[in-house]
Scaffold this active site. Structure first.
Site, PDB file in Angstrom:
ATOM      1  N   LEU A 141       7.243  11.724  26.171  1.00 54.00           N
ATOM      2  CA  LEU A 141       6.670  10.505  26.759  1.00 54.00           C
ATOM      3  C   LEU A 141       6.569  10.676  28.274  1.00 54.00           C
ATOM      4  O   LEU A 141       7.583  10.761  28.969  1.00 54.00           O
ATOM      5  CB  LEU A 141       7.550   9.303  26.432  1.00 54.00           C
ATOM      6  CG  LEU A 141       7.863   9.128  24.942  1.00 54.00           C
ATOM      7  CD1 LEU A 141       8.751   7.917  24.728  1.00 54.00           C
ATOM      8  CD2 LEU A 141       6.571   9.009  24.123  1.00 54.00           C
ATOM      9  N   ALA A 142       5.346  10.736  28.759  1.00 51.79           N
ATOM     10  CA  ALA A 142       5.167  11.047  30.182  1.00 51.79           C
ATOM     11  C   ALA A 142       4.090  10.173  30.820  1.00 51.79           C
ATOM     12  O   ALA A 142       3.441  10.559  31.781  1.00 51.79           O
ATOM     13  CB  ALA A 142       4.798  12.523  30.336  1.00 51.79           C
ATOM     14  N   ARG A 155      10.072   3.073  40.081  1.00 51.65           N
ATOM     15  CA  ARG A 155      11.333   3.112  40.814  1.00 51.65           C
ATOM     16  C   ARG A 155      11.451   4.357  41.701  1.00 51.65           C
ATOM     17  O   ARG A 155      12.297   4.444  42.557  1.00 51.65           O
ATOM     18  CB  ARG A 155      12.503   3.046  39.816  1.00 51.65           C
ATOM     19  CG  ARG A 155      12.615   1.698  39.108  1.00 51.65           C
ATOM     20  CD  ARG A 155      13.496   1.772  37.864  1.00 51.65           C
ATOM     21  NE  ARG A 155      12.782   2.313  36.707  1.00 51.65           N
ATOM     22  CZ  ARG A 155      13.294   2.418  35.489  1.00 51.65           C
ATOM     23  NH1 ARG A 155      14.535   2.042  35.261  1.00 51.65           N
ATOM     24  NH2 ARG A 155      12.574   2.908  34.502  1.00 51.65           N
ATOM     25  N   GLN A 202      -2.234   7.228  26.763  1.00 49.91           N
ATOM     26  CA  GLN A 202      -1.786   5.847  26.587  1.00 49.91           C
ATOM     27  C   GLN A 202      -2.487   5.063  27.695  1.00 49.91           C
ATOM     28  O   GLN A 202      -2.176   5.241  28.873  1.00 49.91           O
ATOM     29  CB  GLN A 202      -0.252   5.744  26.746  1.00 49.91           C
ATOM     30  CG  GLN A 202       0.276   4.342  26.492  1.00 49.91           C
ATOM     31  CD  GLN A 202       1.719   4.158  26.982  1.00 49.91           C
ATOM     32  OE1 GLN A 202       2.189   4.876  27.875  1.00 49.91           O
ATOM     33  NE2 GLN A 202       2.402   3.185  26.419  1.00 49.91           N
ATOM     34  N   THR A 235       7.943   2.399  25.726  1.00 49.87           N
ATOM     35  CA  THR A 235       8.170   3.710  25.099  1.00 49.87           C
ATOM     36  C   THR A 235       7.757   3.727  23.620  1.00 49.87           C
ATOM     37  O   THR A 235       7.306   4.759  23.110  1.00 49.87           O
ATOM     38  CB  THR A 235       9.645   4.133  25.229  1.00 49.87           C
ATOM     39  OG1 THR A 235      10.478   3.037  24.806  1.00 49.87           O
ATOM     40  CG2 THR A 235       9.999   4.477  26.669  1.00 49.87           C
ATOM     41  N   GLY A 279      19.931   2.439  28.073  1.00 48.65           N
ATOM     42  CA  GLY A 279      20.117   1.594  26.899  1.00 48.65           C
ATOM     43  C   GLY A 279      21.526   1.823  26.357  1.00 48.65           C
ATOM     44  O   GLY A 279      21.997   2.962  26.324  1.00 48.65           O
ATOM     45  N   ALA A 311       9.799  48.064  71.355  1.00 52.72           N
ATOM     46  CA  ALA A 311       9.975  46.614  71.509  1.00 52.72           C
ATOM     47  C   ALA A 311       8.712  45.973  72.063  1.00 52.72           C
ATOM     48  O   ALA A 311       8.052  46.542  72.938  1.00 52.72           O
ATOM     49  CB  ALA A 311      11.142  46.358  72.441  1.00 52.72           C
TER      50      ALA A 311
HETATM   51  C1  UD1 Z   1      14.613   4.722  28.408  1.00 53.49           C
HETATM   52  C2  UD1 Z   1      15.217   4.074  27.153  1.00 53.49           C
HETATM   53  C3  UD1 Z   1      16.712   3.892  27.389  1.00 53.49           C
HETATM   54  C4  UD1 Z   1      17.356   5.246  27.701  1.00 53.49           C
HETATM   55  C5  UD1 Z   1      16.647   5.925  28.879  1.00 53.49           C
HETATM   56  C6  UD1 Z   1      17.147   7.352  28.999  1.00 53.49           C
HETATM   57  C7  UD1 Z   1      13.577   2.621  26.070  1.00 53.49           C
HETATM   58  C8  UD1 Z   1      13.086   1.236  25.909  1.00 53.49           C
HETATM   59  N1  UD1 Z   1      14.598   2.789  26.900  1.00 53.49           N
HETATM   60  O1  UD1 Z   1      14.777   3.819  29.487  1.00 53.49           O
HETATM   61  O2  UD1 Z   1      17.313   3.354  26.207  1.00 53.49           O
HETATM   62  O3  UD1 Z   1      18.727   5.056  27.976  1.00 53.49           O
HETATM   63  O4  UD1 Z   1      15.229   5.986  28.654  1.00 53.49           O
HETATM   64  O5  UD1 Z   1      16.730   7.940  30.195  1.00 53.49           O
HETATM   65  O6  UD1 Z   1      13.040   3.516  25.452  1.00 53.49           O
HETATM   66  N2  UD1 Z   1       6.837   5.937  29.184  1.00 53.49           N
HETATM   67  C9  UD1 Z   1       5.547   6.020  28.700  1.00 53.49           C
HETATM   68  N3  UD1 Z   1       4.849   4.872  28.510  1.00 53.49           N
HETATM   69  C10 UD1 Z   1       5.353   3.647  28.753  1.00 53.49           C
HETATM   70  C11 UD1 Z   1       6.684   3.566  29.243  1.00 53.49           C
HETATM   71  C12 UD1 Z   1       7.405   4.733  29.445  1.00 53.49           C
HETATM   72  O7  UD1 Z   1       5.034   7.113  28.463  1.00 53.49           O
HETATM   73  O8  UD1 Z   1       4.647   2.647  28.525  1.00 53.49           O
HETATM   74  C13 UD1 Z   1       7.589   7.191  29.407  1.00 53.49           C
HETATM   75  C14 UD1 Z   1       8.002   7.372  30.869  1.00 53.49           C
HETATM   76  O9  UD1 Z   1       7.029   8.134  31.566  1.00 53.49           O
HETATM   77  C15 UD1 Z   1       9.316   8.120  30.766  1.00 53.49           C
HETATM   78  C16 UD1 Z   1       9.842   7.749  29.380  1.00 53.49           C
HETATM   79  O10 UD1 Z   1       8.782   7.154  28.676  1.00 53.49           O
HETATM   80  O11 UD1 Z   1       9.134   9.527  30.834  1.00 53.49           O
HETATM   81  C17 UD1 Z   1      11.003   6.755  29.484  1.00 53.49           C
HETATM   82  O12 UD1 Z   1      10.560   5.627  30.218  1.00 53.49           O
HETATM   83  P1  UD1 Z   1      11.440   4.992  31.373  1.00 53.49           P
HETATM   84  O13 UD1 Z   1      10.669   3.918  31.999  1.00 53.49           O
HETATM   85  O14 UD1 Z   1      12.005   6.056  32.232  1.00 53.49           O
HETATM   86  O15 UD1 Z   1      12.585   4.351  30.482  1.00 53.49           O
HETATM   87  P2  UD1 Z   1      14.074   4.023  30.935  1.00 53.49           P
HETATM   88  O16 UD1 Z   1      14.073   2.707  31.596  1.00 53.49           O
HETATM   89  O17 UD1 Z   1      14.655   5.153  31.643  1.00 53.49           O
HETATM   90 MG    MG Z   2      13.896   6.850  32.430  1.00 52.98          MG
END
Ligand code: UD1
Ligand code: MG
Length: 452
Positions: free
Chosen positions: A7-8, A14, A72, A78, A134, A375
């Site tokens: 998931l990227a 932040r 996406q 996520t 989480g 030199a």
């Molecule tokens: C997420 C988890 C959390 C876990 C943490 C670990 C969820 C809801 N929460 O939180 O339980 O402890 O990771 O690091 O899954 N992303 C997408 N599309 C979106 C949202 C996010 O591709 O719509 C990707 C982001 O780019 C990222 C990953 O998903 O690489 C995780 O998203 P992030 O926002 O970092 O979630 P956390 O708040 O860290």
């Molecule tokens: Mg994260």
């Protein structure tokens, strides 16, 4: 059959950066590059990377990636992100889902999770400070029954120290079913991947929560402070590996690796040394304090004395460089070459045993064997428009403070007198000089102060 979904697509708000979060570097490489390496180690049938924010930039950073890019279009969480990949995955495949912001996970840790005999397995870890993660909720029998995001957690849930890494494994068919049942009923109004756990438990599915032994490899990076923690862990690993491979790190904590360094045995690396890109150090090479070494290959027993900066250098034998030398790309040094203090070398080949010991600039040049460069010698390689070549044949001696106006050729065993400006080719075996003859001014007196 194994499919991996990374998931990227997230904005990484932040991080407060123009660079998409998964391209933020750890050890000089994007976080996503580390993850691709780790999952490639599992030999999956397919890797799907979900992208959104800065999608073009992310794709452009991985021209050689031969998996699937999945788009996406809206950032809805996520769970929503994972769902975008499901149409490309066979129903009977196993799916490993990972967040794109946890670059330190090892292949072996993921392989162990894949070996779990469960329908849904997730990787957790114990965090001294669980902020932002989480929380894993377990029942009286210690079985995982849900994951609660920080924003939605009660005060009591927030105290839980077992946290979700974001990595899970399930059958595609099950995962697709849970994902389509997700509701954005939470404080952030997102479709949480983590809500799949509650849905699975409600179906009576076996959930296995594996607590990782080494919490440090599962840390995520949401902001710069967490990124710095990850960097510290990564650097620790690199230093450890250098020592395992046979290097002495005189002050390990001050050595940094932004790329990859391979070392032979008995290499000695001083304090405050920075490596970048691909660096190869042969047996017994020593790198003094304060050096910056980028994309270079140094043969056995070469010595780099303190505060030297090397980039794109290749040696074909043991050489001595520095202190305070700057070697730029295209520098090729043969056995026994000495390059001393305040010398800059660029795009130059220096033959066996030649010496450039002090305060010189040697650019766009080919030096034969046993050349002695005095030199303050400068190759005047640039006429303001084009670069020109200087060739100095074997055994030549260039006197101090010589300007070699390129293109120019100095013949074998030639001697150039100090202070010369050489703009014509120099014959072999001769003394050439352009120095104005010295003269004495008879009766000249030093000025004196007027007497008051
Ligand atoms: C997420 C988890 C959390 C876990 C943490 C670990 C969820 C809801 N929460 O939180 O339980 O402890 O990771 O690091 O899954 N992303 C997408 N599309 C979106 C949202 C996010 O591709 O719509 C990707 C982001 O780019 C990222 C990953 O998903 O690489 C995780 O998203 P992030 O926002 O970092 O979630 P956390 O708040 O860290
Ligand atoms: Mg994260």
């Amino acid at each position: 059959m194994l499919h991996v979904v990374i998931l990227a697509a997230g904005e990484g708000k932040r991080m407060r950066s123009a660079l998409p979060k998964v391209l933020q570097p750890v050890g000089g490489r994007p976080m996503l590059a580390h993850l691709i390496d780790s999952v490639t180690g599992l030999s999956p049938d397919q890797i799907h990377i979900v992208i959104g924010q800065g999608a073009e930039q992310v794709q452009a950073a991985f021209p050689e990636f031969n998996g699937q890019w999945v788009h996406q279009t809206e950032r809805l969480g996520t769970g929503h992100a994972t769902r975008q990949a499901m149409p490309q995955i066979d129903a009977d495949a196993r799916v490993l889902v990972l967040p794109g912001d946890m670059p330190l996970v090892r292949s072996s840790t993921l392989a162990a999770l894949l070996d779990e005999p469960a329908d849904l397995s997730l990787l957790s870890f114990m965090a001294d400070d669980p902020t932002g993660y989480g929380r894993i909720l377990r029942d009286a029998q210690d079985r995982v029954f849900d994951i609660r995001e920080q924003a939605d957690a009660s005060a009591q849930e927030a105290m839980v120290k077992e946290v979700n890494s974001g990595v899970l494994v399930a059958r595609a068919e099950d995962l697709a079913r849970w994902l389509s049942a997700l509701m954005p009923k939470n404080v952030q109004g997102e479709y949480y991947l983590t809500d799949c756990i509650g849905l699975a438990v409600a179906e009576g599915i076996r959930v296995s929560g594996v607590i990782a032994e080494d919490a440090r490899e599962l840390m995520g990076a949401n902001d710069r402070a967490q990124l710095a923690l990850l960097e510290a862990v990564w650097q620790g690993r690199c230093r450890h590996q250098l020592m395992v491979d046979g290097a002495v790190l005189q002050d390990a904590r001050s050595v940094y690796v932004n790329g990859h360094v391979s070392v032979g045995q008995d290499v000695v690396i001083g304090p405050n040394v920075y490596f970048q890109g691909e660096v190869v150090l042969g047996d017994g090479v020593t790198i003094g304090p304060g050096c910056v070494i980028t994309d270079s290959q140094l043969e056995a027993r070469s010595k780099v004395l303190p505060y030297s900066v090397l980039e794109g250098v290749k040696t074909t034998g043991a050489v001595s460089v520095g202190p305070f030398a700057r070697l730029r790309p295209g520098t090729r040094l043969a056995e026994g070459v000495k390059v001393g203090n305040f010398v800059e070398v660029k795009q130059a080949t220096v033959g066996v045993g030649s010496k450039i010991n002090h305060l010189s600039y040697i650019g766009d040049a080919v030096l034969g064997e046993g050349v002695n460069v005095g030199a303050g010698t400068i190759t005047c390689n640039y006429d303001g428009v084009n670069k020109h070549q200087t060739t100095i044949d074997s055994g030549a001696f260039i006197g101090s403070n010589t300007s070699l106006v390129a293109p120019v050729h100095v013949g074998e065993q030639a001697t150039v007198g100090a202070g010369s400006v050489i703009s014509k080719d120099v014959e072999p075996n001769q003394l050439s000089l352009t120095r104005a003859p010295q003269k004495e001014v008879k009766g000249w007196k030093r000025p004196t102060k007027p007497s008051s």
